[in-house]
Structures are given as C-alpha cells and as structure tokens.
Design a protein around this motif. Structure first.
Motif, mmCIF file in Angstrom:
data_model
loop_
_atom_site.group_PDB
_atom_site.id
_atom_site.type_symbol
_atom_site.label_atom_id
_atom_site.label_comp_id
_atom_site.label_asym_id
_atom_site.label_seq_id
_atom_site.Cartn_x
_atom_site.Cartn_y
_atom_site.Cartn_z
ATOM 1 N N THR A 1 0.850 -1.193 0.000
ATOM 2 C CA THR A 1 0.000 0.000 0.000
ATOM 3 C C THR A 1 0.881 1.237 0.000
ATOM 4 O O THR A 1 1.886 1.292 0.714
ATOM 5 N N TYR A 2 0.460 2.206 -0.793
ATOM 6 C CA TYR A 2 1.156 3.488 -0.802
ATOM 7 C C TYR A 2 0.299 4.511 -0.076
ATOM 8 O O TYR A 2 -0.885 4.653 -0.378
ATOM 9 N N ASN B 1 -7.224 2.134 2.241
ATOM 10 C CA ASN B 1 -7.470 0.699 2.341
ATOM 11 C C ASN B 1 -7.154 0.017 1.022
ATOM 12 O O ASN B 1 -7.254 0.619 -0.044
ATOM 13 N N LYS B 2 -6.790 -1.251 1.132
ATOM 14 C CA LYS B 2 -6.582 -2.062 -0.064
ATOM 15 C C LYS B 2 -7.070 -3.466 0.248
ATOM 16 O O LYS B 2 -6.730 -4.009 1.298
ATOM 17 N N GLU B 3 -7.856 -4.025 -0.665
ATOM 18 C CA GLU B 3 -8.424 -5.341 -0.440
ATOM 19 C C GLU B 3 -7.940 -6.309 -1.513
ATOM 20 O O GLU B 3 -7.840 -5.955 -2.694
ATOM 21 N N ASP B 4 -7.655 -7.547 -1.084
ATOM 22 C CA ASP B 4 -7.252 -8.579 -2.032
ATOM 23 C C ASP B 4 -7.755 -9.906 -1.485
ATOM 24 O O ASP B 4 -7.155 -10.477 -0.578
ATOM 25 N N ALA C 1 -5.743 -4.474 3.822
ATOM 26 C CA ALA C 1 -4.712 -3.683 4.495
ATOM 27 C C ALA C 1 -5.223 -2.267 4.668
ATOM 28 O O ALA C 1 -5.842 -1.701 3.759
ATOM 29 N N GLN C 2 -4.979 -1.709 5.840
ATOM 30 C CA GLN C 2 -5.361 -0.331 6.126
ATOM 31 C C GLN C 2 -4.148 0.449 6.602
ATOM 32 O O GLN C 2 -3.329 -0.062 7.371
ATOM 33 N N ILE D 1 -0.862 0.851 11.048
ATOM 34 C CA ILE D 1 -1.294 0.058 9.907
ATOM 35 C C ILE D 1 -1.875 -1.254 10.400
ATOM 36 O O ILE D 1 -1.498 -1.754 11.468
ATOM 37 N N SER D 2 -2.797 -1.799 9.615
ATOM 38 C CA SER D 2 -3.477 -3.023 10.006
ATOM 39 C C SER D 2 -3.604 -3.974 8.828
ATOM 40 O O SER D 2 -3.643 -3.542 7.670
ATOM 41 N N LEU D 3 -3.684 -5.237 9.158
ATOM 42 C CA LEU D 3 -4.000 -6.277 8.179
ATOM 43 C C LEU D 3 -5.145 -7.101 8.758
ATOM 44 O O LEU D 3 -5.051 -7.588 9.885
#
Lengths: 114, 114
Positions: free
Chosen positions: A50-51, A55-58, A63-64, A72-74
C-alpha cells in the motif's frame, strides 16, 4: 525506541475467525507499507503493498494505513489453518534509485485452529 | 519464473572462520538487498545494490562483512572473521528498477557461529 512496533503474539484463533494484525511506527517519512507472510524456515512472501493512507483489499485480506495515527493493520477474513504463519509488517520511505530499504516489525505469530 | 535463491541453506562454522553466502536474484532484477535476522529481533537491512554498485550500505554492522555483486547478477556476502553475534538468518531480496518497492525474498541462509 524501535521505528516499527509489532506485537509478537502468539495469536491463536479458531478457523473462520476474522484476524486483526497491527503495527505502529514513529518515522513520518514512511510512505510505502507492506505485509509479508513467513512460513517456518521460508523467506518472507509479500501479501499486500500500500502506498500512503487508505485501504486495499485482495481476496480475504484487507490492508489499512492511517498515516495520521502512524498505524497500519492487516485483516484476514474467514481465516484458514493454512494462514498459520508469522506476519511481518514492513515499510519504507522515498524511493531512490528504483528501490529502498525496508524497516520491519518483529512479526506476529498466528495460529488458526481447526 | 525462478524466485530468489540462496546458498547454502544452513552453515555452521566456528568463531574466527570465514563464510561466504550467495544470492541469485530474479532474472532481470537490478536491485538486490541483503537483510539479517538475529534471534528474537526484527529483520534488519544490511545493504542495497543497484546492478553492481552499492546504493546504500548503511546497515552493514562492521568491516568484517564484505558484499559484492560482480557483473550485476548474483551477489556474495562474506563474513571474515565470523563472531558469535553474527549468527542469524541472512535474507536476500530483489526488485525491479522502475520505482517499485516490491521486494521478493529468498529462503534465507541460517548461519550458526560456534
């Protein structure tokens, strides 16, 4: 004080649970945030990249990044026994020459029980 | 596509001896990194090559460590003479040079100095 703090665990959860893994950091120059998964006797494997904030979801992984809080969180949804591993957060600052050194947390050991 | 490979997987030597670790990055990756994890600590950066040039060697602990990357392909990390505190797992990682910080890690070399 370490630049990146991560609770080493171990964290044990039942299969199907939602897992939350976290890191805090102190260096405001960090802009790139990663989560790696490492199985025993193996090298770290990149899970999420993540840049900056957001949030990013996969798949089952989200990931936040909250740069204002340096946190940061996963999240892992519907956790499976195959998710049992050590999860490492890593971060880096401004890219130079096409790459930059990573600063790691100590890793959180996760076990997903049947 | 082959991943990052490291040799040997495990080395046991006595204090004062010399050891050379080898890393073969992913083909076409100009960036090569060495990291180290000592017992109970986080993975720490040692140095970064761009092709055959050292971009950043700020993490090298002392002059007993010598890293080379002749021809910009594989890299070696020599420890001479080895000390007890050099024990740990040495990881190599590589990335492409278009500004990506996605680093792919090898399985590591576990070094034990007796």
């Amino acid at each position: 004080q370490k630049e990146v703090e991560q609770d080493p665990g171990p964290l044990s959860v039942p299969e199907g649970a939602i897992v939350s893994l976290n890191c805090t950091y102190s260096n405001s120059a960090f802009q790139y945030f990663m989560w790696y998964r490492q199985y025993s006797r193996k090298g770290p494997e990149l899970l999420m990249y993540t840049y900056s904030s957001g949030n990013k979801e996969d798949g089952r992984f989200t990931a936040q990044v909250d740069k204002s809080s340096k946190y940061i969180s996963l999240f892992i949804r519907d956790s499976q026994p195959s998710d049992s591993a050590t999860y490492l957060c890593a971060m880096s600052g401004v890219l130079t020459g096409g790459g930059n050194k990573l600063t790691f947390g100590t890793g959180t050991q996760l076990k997903v029980e049947l | 596509e082959a991943g990052v490979t490291q040799f040997p997987s495990h080395s046991v030597i006595e204090k004062g001896q010399t050891v050379t670790l080898r890393c073969d990055p992913i083909s076409g990756h100009d960036n090569l990194y060495w990291y180290r994890r000592v017992m109970g600590k986080e993975i720490k950066f040692l140095l970064h090559f761009v092709k055959e040039s050292k971009q950043d060697e700020s993490g090298m602990p002392n002059n007993r460590f010598l890293a080379e990357r002749t021809g910009g392909t594989y890299s070696t990390l020599k420890v001479q003479p080895a000390e007890l505190e050099d024990s740990g797992v040495y990881f190599c990682a590589s990335s492409q040079d278009w500004g990506s910080d996605t680093q792919y890690f090898g399985p590591g070399t576990r070094l034990t100095v007796l």
